[in-house]
Write a protein that holds these residues in place. Structure first.
Motif, short mmCIF file in Angstrom:
data_model
loop_
_atom_site.label_atom_id
_atom_site.label_comp_id
_atom_site.label_asym_id
_atom_site.label_seq_id
_atom_site.Cartn_x
_atom_site.Cartn_y
_atom_site.Cartn_z
N GLU A 51 0.81 -1.22 0.00
CA GLU A 51 0.00 0.00 0.00
C GLU A 51 0.85 1.28 0.00
O GLU A 51 0.31 2.38 0.05
CB GLU A 51 -0.93 0.01 1.21
CG GLU A 51 -1.85 -1.20 1.31
CD GLU A 51 -2.79 -1.30 0.11
OE1 GLU A 51 -3.18 -0.23 -0.42
OE2 GLU A 51 -3.11 -2.43 -0.29
N VAL A 52 2.16 1.14 -0.03
CA VAL A 52 3.04 2.31 -0.05
C VAL A 52 2.99 2.96 -1.43
O VAL A 52 3.18 2.29 -2.45
CB VAL A 52 4.49 1.91 0.30
CG1 VAL A 52 5.42 3.11 0.18
CG2 VAL A 52 4.55 1.33 1.70
N GLU A 53 2.69 4.24 -1.46
CA GLU A 53 2.47 4.92 -2.74
C GLU A 53 3.73 5.05 -3.57
O GLU A 53 3.70 4.93 -4.79
CB GLU A 53 1.86 6.31 -2.48
CG GLU A 53 0.45 6.25 -1.89
CD GLU A 53 -0.16 7.63 -1.74
OE1 GLU A 53 0.52 8.61 -2.09
OE2 GLU A 53 -1.30 7.71 -1.26
N SER A 54 4.85 5.33 -2.92
CA SER A 54 6.10 5.50 -3.69
C SER A 54 7.28 5.08 -2.82
O SER A 54 7.26 5.23 -1.61
CB SER A 54 6.27 6.94 -4.14
OG SER A 54 6.40 7.81 -3.03
N GLU A 89 4.83 -4.22 -8.87
CA GLU A 89 5.16 -2.92 -9.46
C GLU A 89 6.49 -2.37 -8.95
O GLU A 89 7.05 -1.45 -9.53
CB GLU A 89 4.05 -1.90 -9.16
CG GLU A 89 2.71 -2.20 -9.80
CD GLU A 89 1.88 -3.20 -9.01
OE1 GLU A 89 0.79 -3.58 -9.49
OE2 GLU A 89 2.33 -3.59 -7.91
N ARG A 90 6.99 -2.95 -7.84
CA ARG A 90 8.25 -2.47 -7.27
C ARG A 90 9.31 -3.57 -7.30
O ARG A 90 10.09 -3.74 -6.38
CB ARG A 90 8.03 -1.96 -5.85
CG ARG A 90 7.13 -0.73 -5.81
CD ARG A 90 7.13 -0.02 -4.49
NE ARG A 90 6.37 1.21 -4.62
CZ ARG A 90 5.05 1.29 -4.52
NH1 ARG A 90 4.34 0.22 -4.28
NH2 ARG A 90 4.44 2.45 -4.68
#
Length: 311
Positions: free
Chosen positions: A52-55, A87-88
């Motif tokens: 849930e970390v945006e960036s 995504e990361r």
């Protein structure tokens, strides 16, 4: 160093373990860098969920992970879990270089682990077993449902087999058997019992254990419509014809022959398997027990419990 030691004492006293408020370091011109946001698990380890970390840049992750690992080790934490969204994926290399290893991966994420203790790791391994089913389906004429696959081990060998498949996550054996038959042949069925199960090791990708349940199902519809993506043919066949296929007599095919013979004995009512008994808790929970005991087992258990309570 006085500020750092004071904050570490506060973290020790915080059972909720919100590390973002904990360990600090000075970087550049007085910039304060927080730890990764982790929470203590029930085994005294730390779970970090970045779903849930945006960036999060690679450099930021590198610095925070390095500081966090030092803090966790100082606090006696051993098992560290880091969940990274797909995504990361660029952050995976950073974690690997700091001693993390792959634990497992799903479509949405990869789970990495690190063991900070001096003793051997006690972190549980990834799931080591796969559950499969084979469906022995009889119609009103005592014929069994057989299929030929258009891929895999038996492709183009003119061998008829029972419908098979893999149980999905969170799916019961009985429900998976019914689903697989419906998907492959469009036949509606009712679960009867588990006839037998087998285990084979180093079977899936040469490293997993395969547990395979042979289930008897009773057909309630009889018109076959095959799933063309998986099957080349399907039909109703006399049980004896299925058992006596030349393939079952080939060297190394003893397991196929054993299962076929169980099906034959069951069709003649000479074999008894395991019925499923549902608890009042959920249809997701089943006990498979001897068929001659299952009818009264649940009521007997309840009666005994009531008697014990009243004494």
């Amino acid at each position: 160093m006085g500020l750092t030691k004071t904050l570490l004492l506060l973290v020790f006293s915080c059972h909720r373990y919100i590390l973002l408020l904990g360990y600090c370091s000075m970087a550049g011109e007085g910039q304060q860098i927080s730890l990764l946001d982790g929470k203590e698990d029930k085994f005294g380890g730390v779970e970090v969920n970045l779903m849930e970390v945006e960036s999060m840049t690679v450099d930021d992750f590198d610095t925070k992970l390095d500081l966090s690992l030092k803090a966790w080790k100082d606090q006696g934490k051993k098992g560290i879990w880091v969940k990274l969204p797909r995504e990361r994926s660029s952050l995976v290399d950073t974690a690997i270089k700091k001693g993390f290893t792959y634990h497992h991966a799903e479509n949405e994420y990869v789970m990495l682990t690190s063991w900070l203790g001096e003793e051997p790791s006690t972190l549980p391994a990834n799931a080591s077993h796969r559950i499969g089913i084979g469906a022995f389906v009889l119609n009103k004429n005592g014929e069994m449902l057989v299929v030929q696959e258009n891929s895999g081990y038996l492709k183009d060998r003119n061998v008829w087999k029972v419908p098979t498949g893999t149980i999905k996550e969170g799916e019961s054996i009985w429900a998976g058997a019914i689903r697989e038959v419906k998907e492959e042949t469009d036949i509606d069925t009712k679960f009867v019992e588990v006839l037998a199960f087998k285990e084979s090791h180093q079977a899936v990708w040469q490293r997993k254990t395969d547990i395979f349940f042979v289930c008897e199902l009773e057909a309630s519809t009889f018109e076959i419509k095959i799933q063309e993506s998986e099957l080349s043919a399907a039909k109703w066949m006399p049980v004896e014809e299925y058992v006596n296929q030349p393939f079952h007599a080939e060297e190394g095919k003893e397991m196929f022959k054993l299962i076929a013979n169980i099906c034959l004995k069951r069709s003649k009512k000479e074999y008894m398997g395991f019925h499923n008994v549902h608890t009042t808790k959920s249809l997701k929970e089943s006990l498979y027990c001897s068929a001659d005991q299952s009818a009264n087992l649940l009521s007997e258990t309840c009666d005994e419990a009531s008697t014990s309570t009243s004494l």
